[in-house]
Design a protein around this motif. Sequence first.
Motif, PDB file in Angstrom:
ATOM      1  N   ARG A  53       0.860  -1.190   0.000  1.00  0.00           N
ATOM      2  CA  ARG A  53       0.000   0.000   0.000  1.00  0.00           C
ATOM      3  C   ARG A  53       0.890   1.231   0.000  1.00  0.00           C
ATOM      4  O   ARG A  53       1.919   1.256   0.681  1.00  0.00           O
ATOM      5  CB  ARG A  53      -0.875   0.006   1.267  1.00  0.00           C
ATOM      6  CG  ARG A  53      -1.968  -1.002   1.172  1.00  0.00           C
ATOM      7  CD  ARG A  53      -3.220  -0.583   1.879  1.00  0.00           C
ATOM      8  NE  ARG A  53      -3.577   0.817   1.721  1.00  0.00           N
ATOM      9  CZ  ARG A  53      -4.330   1.479   2.587  1.00  0.00           C
ATOM     10  NH1 ARG A  53      -4.774   0.879   3.675  1.00  0.00           N
ATOM     11  NH2 ARG A  53      -4.643   2.737   2.390  1.00  0.00           N
ATOM     12  N   ASP A  54       0.511   2.239  -0.733  1.00  0.00           N
ATOM     13  CA  ASP A  54       1.394   3.410  -0.848  1.00  0.00           C
ATOM     14  C   ASP A  54       1.704   4.032   0.515  1.00  0.00           C
ATOM     15  O   ASP A  54       2.812   4.477   0.760  1.00  0.00           O
ATOM     16  CB  ASP A  54       0.833   4.445  -1.838  1.00  0.00           C
ATOM     17  CG  ASP A  54      -0.446   5.112  -1.372  1.00  0.00           C
ATOM     18  OD1 ASP A  54      -1.083   4.602  -0.428  1.00  0.00           O
ATOM     19  OD2 ASP A  54      -0.802   6.151  -1.963  1.00  0.00           O
ATOM     20  N   ASP A  55       0.710   4.011   1.431  1.00  0.00           N
ATOM     21  CA  ASP A  55       0.895   4.621   2.759  1.00  0.00           C
ATOM     22  C   ASP A  55       2.010   3.960   3.570  1.00  0.00           C
ATOM     23  O   ASP A  55       2.582   4.577   4.454  1.00  0.00           O
ATOM     24  CB  ASP A  55      -0.404   4.503   3.574  1.00  0.00           C
ATOM     25  CG  ASP A  55      -1.595   4.922   2.768  1.00  0.00           C
ATOM     26  OD1 ASP A  55      -2.133   5.992   3.030  1.00  0.00           O
ATOM     27  OD2 ASP A  55      -1.972   4.182   1.826  1.00  0.00           O
TER      28      ASP A  55
HETATM   29 ZN    ZN Z   1      -3.029   4.868   0.316  1.00  0.00          ZN
END
Ligand code: ZN
Length: 284
Positions: A50-52
């Motif tokens: 996930r990008d986060d």
């Molecule tokens: Zn995200």
Amino acid sequence: MALKIAIQKSGRLYDDSVKLLKECGIEFNNSLNRLRTEASNFPMEILFLRDDDIPQYVADKVADIGIVGENVLLEKQKDVKIFEHLGFGKCRLSIALPKGVKYKGIQSLDGMRIATSYNNILTGFLKKNKIKAEIHEISGSVEIAPGIGLADAICDLVSSGSTLFTNGLKEVETVMKSEALLIGNHKLSKQEQVVVNKLIFRIQAVKKASKNKYILLNAPNKNLDKIVSLIPGMKSPTILPLAEKGWSSVHSVVLEDEFWEVIEKIKDAGAQGILVIPIEKMVL
Ligand code: ZN
Ligand code: PRT
């Protein structure tokens, strides 16, 4: 030793991240639902996340490098190195208000409730501008917050602006501009740094190529000097005589941005048979 790179598993950065690595000549199997994969012709392991989570993973060296939006990196406040701006995933983090609300500059935000998923960035922005507003942190569908009475304003990512428009909101302040970045851990070994440098070299060649076009044209010799002076080439253009007397073939490289202007000018100067060809890689 395989260098570990973290990229988004699915979402807006996924396609361009995979495309960039593939254009860099790195081959790997990116079939769906994979969490990790090894490149077959480059010392690299690709982790899909996930990008986060990417800034944290890179800061902790679970991944050595990663591709992530500037907005996520700034929000997560992780200490990593920025190697390269990648030119995709472009957007801006903006503050928007319901269309009917009057806006007379940034002071209008004083006392408002602003919904956002970007608490840290927004806090910094409000502080810098000496605005006292109440931040409501929510994780998604921020654009509906004013409509349901949860907030007076929102702070969210915008690219085309159509989401704001359909929700009856207007953009009033740009908090930051963002694009995808190649980031890395501060403590890469010598060996790892060698692989990163190879990757950066390839990325730069791909980026340069995408900004340029190869141009071929036929020019009457009497106007050759004029036509050549109109083409801002890499060094100077290649000129070859044509079988037909009095004509030459001119080859050069032009910037995509200047392209239409150049074409019009050289056409007016008598150029014919103009061919424009995409460039795959470019090393200067
Ligand atoms: Zn995200
Ligand atoms: O699942 P995961 O957590 O990995 O993904 P995500 O859902 O958190 O992120 P994702 O895939 O939506 O976006 C990933 C990154 O893409 C963002 O962090 C930005 O760096 C970049 N990016 C570029 C965008 C946009 N453009 C964008 N328009 N991210 C989100 N949006 C959303 C925005 O939040 C809003 O809902 O698109 C809507 C607005 O778009 P327009 O075109 O209507 O203005």
